[in-house]
Scaffold this active site. Structure first.
Site, PDB file in Angstrom:
ATOM      1  N   ARG A 276       0.852  -1.204   0.000  1.00 22.36           N
ATOM      2  CA  ARG A 276       0.000   0.000   0.000  1.00 22.36           C
ATOM      3  C   ARG A 276       0.877   1.238   0.000  1.00 22.36           C
ATOM      4  NH1 ARG A 276      -4.759  -1.652   4.268  1.00 22.36           N
ATOM      5  NH2 ARG A 276      -5.363  -3.497   3.094  1.00 22.36           N
TER       6      ARG A 276
ATOM      7  N   LYS B 176      -2.417  -6.609  -4.035  1.00 16.34           N
ATOM      8  CA  LYS B 176      -2.076  -7.825  -3.296  1.00 16.34           C
ATOM      9  C   LYS B 176      -2.322  -9.037  -4.181  1.00 16.34           C
ATOM     10  CE  LYS B 176      -6.540  -7.560  -0.925  1.00 16.34           C
ATOM     11  NZ  LYS B 176      -7.264  -7.542   0.345  1.00 16.34           N
TER      12      LYS B 176
ATOM     13  N   ASP C 263     -16.325  -1.790   4.008  1.00 16.44           N
ATOM     14  CA  ASP C 263     -15.227  -0.874   3.701  1.00 16.44           C
ATOM     15  C   ASP C 263     -14.952  -0.807   2.201  1.00 16.44           C
ATOM     16  OD1 ASP C 263     -14.168  -3.419   3.419  1.00 16.44           O
ATOM     17  OD2 ASP C 263     -12.178  -2.804   4.036  1.00 16.44           O
TER      18      ASP C 263
ATOM     19  N   ASP D 149     -12.981  -2.310   0.068  1.00 19.42           N
ATOM     20  CA  ASP D 149     -12.918  -3.533  -0.744  1.00 19.42           C
ATOM     21  C   ASP D 149     -13.861  -4.623  -0.245  1.00 19.42           C
ATOM     22  OD1 ASP D 149     -11.370  -3.879   1.538  1.00 19.42           O
ATOM     23  OD2 ASP D 149     -10.041  -5.309   0.575  1.00 19.42           O
TER      24      ASP D 149
ATOM     25  N   ARG E 160     -14.471  -5.780   5.304  1.00 21.03           N
ATOM     26  CA  ARG E 160     -14.771  -5.432   6.697  1.00 21.03           C
ATOM     27  C   ARG E 160     -16.266  -5.219   6.894  1.00 21.03           C
ATOM     28  NH1 ARG E 160     -10.179  -1.530   9.176  1.00 21.03           N
ATOM     29  NH2 ARG E 160      -8.401  -2.784   8.506  1.00 21.03           N
TER      30      ARG E 160
ATOM     31  N   GLU F 112     -11.538 -10.597  13.627  1.00 23.24           N
ATOM     32  CA  GLU F 112     -10.551  -9.654  14.126  1.00 23.24           C
ATOM     33  C   GLU F 112     -11.255  -8.422  14.664  1.00 23.24           C
ATOM     34  OE1 GLU F 112      -6.717  -9.742  11.549  1.00 23.24           O
ATOM     35  OE2 GLU F 112      -8.399  -9.252  10.266  1.00 23.24           O
TER      36      GLU F 112
ATOM     37  N   LYS G 236     -11.637 -12.257   4.858  1.00 26.94           N
ATOM     38  CA  LYS G 236     -12.768 -11.826   5.668  1.00 26.94           C
ATOM     39  C   LYS G 236     -13.831 -11.275   4.725  1.00 26.94           C
ATOM     40  CE  LYS G 236     -10.476  -7.483   6.984  1.00 26.94           C
ATOM     41  NZ  LYS G 236      -9.049  -7.626   6.703  1.00 26.94           N
TER      42      LYS G 236
ATOM     43  N   ARG H 268      -1.374   1.408  17.775  1.00 26.27           N
ATOM     44  CA  ARG H 268      -2.691   0.943  18.207  1.00 26.27           C
ATOM     45  C   ARG H 268      -2.558   0.404  19.637  1.00 26.27           C
ATOM     46  NH1 ARG H 268      -5.189   1.391  13.461  1.00 26.27           N
ATOM     47  NH2 ARG H 268      -4.570   0.240  11.601  1.00 26.27           N
TER      48      ARG H 268
HETATM   49  C1  G16 Z   1      -5.797  -5.734   7.062  1.00 24.60           C
HETATM   50  C2  G16 Z   1      -5.645  -7.188   7.355  1.00 24.60           C
HETATM   51  C3  G16 Z   1      -6.309  -7.510   8.652  1.00 24.60           C
HETATM   52  C4  G16 Z   1      -5.788  -6.617   9.759  1.00 24.60           C
HETATM   53  C5  G16 Z   1      -5.974  -5.176   9.353  1.00 24.60           C
HETATM   54  C6  G16 Z   1      -5.418  -4.163  10.336  1.00 24.60           C
HETATM   55  O1  G16 Z   1      -7.145  -5.447   6.868  1.00 24.60           O
HETATM   56  O2  G16 Z   1      -6.210  -7.970   6.331  1.00 24.60           O
HETATM   57  O3  G16 Z   1      -6.081  -8.850   8.917  1.00 24.60           O
HETATM   58  O4  G16 Z   1      -6.459  -6.854  10.944  1.00 24.60           O
HETATM   59  O5  G16 Z   1      -5.329  -4.973   8.136  1.00 24.60           O
HETATM   60  O6  G16 Z   1      -4.064  -4.192  10.309  1.00 24.60           O
HETATM   61  P1  G16 Z   1      -3.166  -3.124  11.020  1.00 24.60           P
HETATM   62  O7  G16 Z   1      -3.618  -3.079  12.450  1.00 24.60           O
HETATM   63  O8  G16 Z   1      -1.796  -3.669  10.838  1.00 24.60           O
HETATM   64  O9  G16 Z   1      -3.391  -1.786  10.350  1.00 24.60           O
HETATM   65  P2  G16 Z   1      -7.615  -4.671   5.571  1.00 24.60           P
HETATM   66  O10 G16 Z   1      -9.112  -4.578   5.725  1.00 24.60           O
HETATM   67  O11 G16 Z   1      -6.899  -3.348   5.655  1.00 24.60           O
HETATM   68  O12 G16 Z   1      -7.143  -5.502   4.436  1.00 24.60           O
END
Ligand code: G16
Length: 544
Positions: free
Chosen positions: A23, A127, A278, A280, A283, A364, A377, A497
């Site tokens: 990213r 990805k 979200d 994509d 979430r 998560e 997810k 976090r």
């Molecule tokens: C991604 C991962 C998730 C993770 C989230 C937050 O989500 O696929 O498994 O929980 O990032 O990660 P971080 O706390 O490292 O920012 P997504 O929805 O951004 O693909």
């Protein structure tokens, strides 16, 4: 046939995939050769591409279609036989996972920066998901990264753009580009998992819901499934047209960013249920009428009640949660007598457990829930699961959560994010915290005795792979817990976090406001890491 052009290139620094792919800012991805290098590194590192079928699509953010045209030209030059592309270049992350599996593809390239803002100055991401449809495990992302560091050329064709708006096949120099209906395979899978008749009857009976697609990719999926197939009233899906800047919004389904939804569910004449997804589509956030369901509680409720959904009627083998997710799921699993696995943050860590049949549901705290139906997810899946539970039990969203608290106790839970910190400052904070861990055991902090203080390390119970330094956790005698980690998905500075929780088993004390219920632990969390003193911030950027 056009000739394959072999273009000399040099490596870019920092093409290391994070928690979920690479990213960066759109401006970085628009640097000549930047995208090409990374895509060639995927083709070079993952065996089996010759003559293979590949899936391609994204969340519709700015630069999505331009990137897709480039990837199509490179796929043809690299020997891919067929590419399945979502119409208009769209595919949600779980939708892509579903197509990869349903069509037995070699893998898929998904263009998304998930919940991060879009537009020309926003974020972009890429990805790779291999043939099981899940995020690439670290051995693959490490191989791709290594390749990006030595890459000297990439292959591409000079073919015209493919029209992505029309369903059907186009020949690109011997490679077939098949533009597919993005919803069809996914909706068919959902119909096998959930009781669509019961949900239809629920809506016919006057049940009202509001689904906020946040101008992102789930708009077409939600409109087709919720309104067209399940009969939710027209207009139940709001912000349903994908826009390349998400309507200048932040497509992150939480109480701060899903403001239209929150206004509807906490306003007068609120609908019965609210949900958001979200950028994509992986979430989800679930709301009852004037009632917020934490993602951790959502996983626990789905676990406890799974057998109400036809796809899980035979029971679930186990549940898995990321380490910072609250331990509500552990309690639900204990009630059912099934195992609960604790993994590092990142959906990729669930893959082996799902493939081995050890876990059926995963979740998560970061608004992610899913199951073994795909290997990502899945936001809309969670919404349909909740609808199925409401239809099957006749209970409201709030009653389902209160049932969980009655049976398993309530776990007060919050996450405090400090965004855009100078990286050096955040790294030093974490390093100092790690250094202090060995002295914490047995001490009393903020009135609680420390029972464990460590840096979470994980050994995968299926393939034995290991991951270290996955977050600092401090556990107290009364079951309270504080976790600290740096985000792996940001694109500017560092995000700290802090995850704070404590169980409350006394039903008379389960109705406190969350921040108030956790006030003393929040103070302890700050004191242990010196957050305010080091960062100069007197409050978090985002509280969820
Ligand atoms: C991604 C991962 C998730 C993770 C989230 C937050 O989500 O696929 O498994 O929980 O990032 O990660 P971080 O706390 O490292 O920012 P997504 O929805 O951004 O693909």
């Amino acid at each position: 046939m056009s000739a394959i052009r072999v273009v000399p290139t040099t490596p870019f620094e920092g093409q290391k995939p994070g928690t979920s792919g690479l990213r960066k800012k759109v401006t970085v991805f628009r640097t000549p050769r930047y995208l090409e290098n990374f895509v060639q590194a995927i083709f070079d590192s993952v065996p089996g591409r010759q003559g293979a079928t590949m899936v391609l699509g994204g969340d519709g953010r700015f630069h999505n279609t331009a990137a897709i045209q480039t990837i199509l030209r490179m796929a043809a030059a690299n020997g891919i036989a067929r590419v399945l592309v979502g119409q208009n270049g769209l595919l949600s992350t779980p939708g892509a996972s579903c197509v990869i599996r349903a069509r037995q593809a070699w893998g898929g390239i998904i263009l998304s920066a998930s919940h991060n803002p879009g537009g020309p100055d926003g974020d972009f991401g890429i990805k790779f998901n291999p043939s099981n449809g899940g995020p690439a495990p670290e051995r693959i992302t490490d191989a791709i990264y290594e390749r990006t560091q030595t890459i000297g050329e990439y292959c591409i064709l000079d073919t015209p753009e493919v029209d992505l708006s029309v369903l059907g096949e186009t020949d690109v120099d011997g490679m077939v580009v098949e533009v597919i209906d993005l919803v069809a395979d996914y909706a068919a899978l959902m119909e096998t998992l959930f009781d669509f008749d019961a949900i239809r009857a629920l809506f016919q009976g006057g049940f009202r819901m509001c689904f906020d697609a946040m101008h992102a990719v789930t708009g077409p999926y939600a409109t087709e499934i919720l309104e067209n197939r399940l009969g939710a009233a027209k207009g139940s899906v709001i912000n349903g047209v994908p826009l390349d800047d998400f309507g200048e919004g932040h497509p992150d389904p939480n109480l701060v960013h899903a403001h239209d939804l929150v206004a509807a569910l906490f306003g007068d004449d609120a609908p019965d249920m609210g949900a958001a997804s979200d950028g994509d589509g992986d979430r989800n956030m679930i709301l009852g009428r004037r009632f917020y369901v934490t993602p951790s509680d959502s996983l626990a409720v789905l676990t406890l009640n799974a057998t109400h959904a036809p796809g899980y009627a035979r029971g679930i083998a186990g549940v898995a949660r990321s380490m910072p997710t609250s331990r509500a799921a552990d309690r639900a699993a204990e009630t059912l007598g099934i195992p609960c696995f604790e993994t590092p943050t990142g959906w990729k860590f669930f893959g082996t457990l799902l493939d081995a049949g050890k876990a059926t549901l995963c979740g998560e705290e970061s608004f992610g829930t899913g199951s073994d139906h795909v290997r990502e997810k899945d936001g809309l899946w969670a919404v349909l699961f909740w609808l199925n539970l409401v239809a099957a039990t006749g209970k409201t969203v709030e009653e389902l959560v209160r049932d969980l608290w009655r049976q398993c106790g309530r776990i007060y839970y919050t996450r405090h994010d400090y965004e855009d910190l100078p990286s050096g400052q955040a790294d030093t904070l974490m390093a100092d915290l790690r250094a202090s861990l060995s002295g914490l055991f047995g001490t009393v902090q903020g009135g609680r005795m420390v029972m464990l203080a460590d840096d979470f390390a994980y050994t995968d119970p299926v393939d034995g792979s290991t991951a270290a330094k996955q977050g600092v956790r401090v556990l107290f005698e009364d079951g309270a817990r504080i976790v600290y980690r740096l985000s792996g998905t940001g694109t500017a500075g560092a995000t700290l976090r802090v995850y704070i929780e404590r169980p409350e088993d006394d039903p008379a004390r389960q109705d406190l406001e969350t921040q108030a219920a956790l006030a003393d632990l929040i103070a302890t969390a700050d004191a242990l890491a010196g957050i305010q003193a080091r960062t100069g911030r007197d409050s978090p950027t985002v509280i969820t």
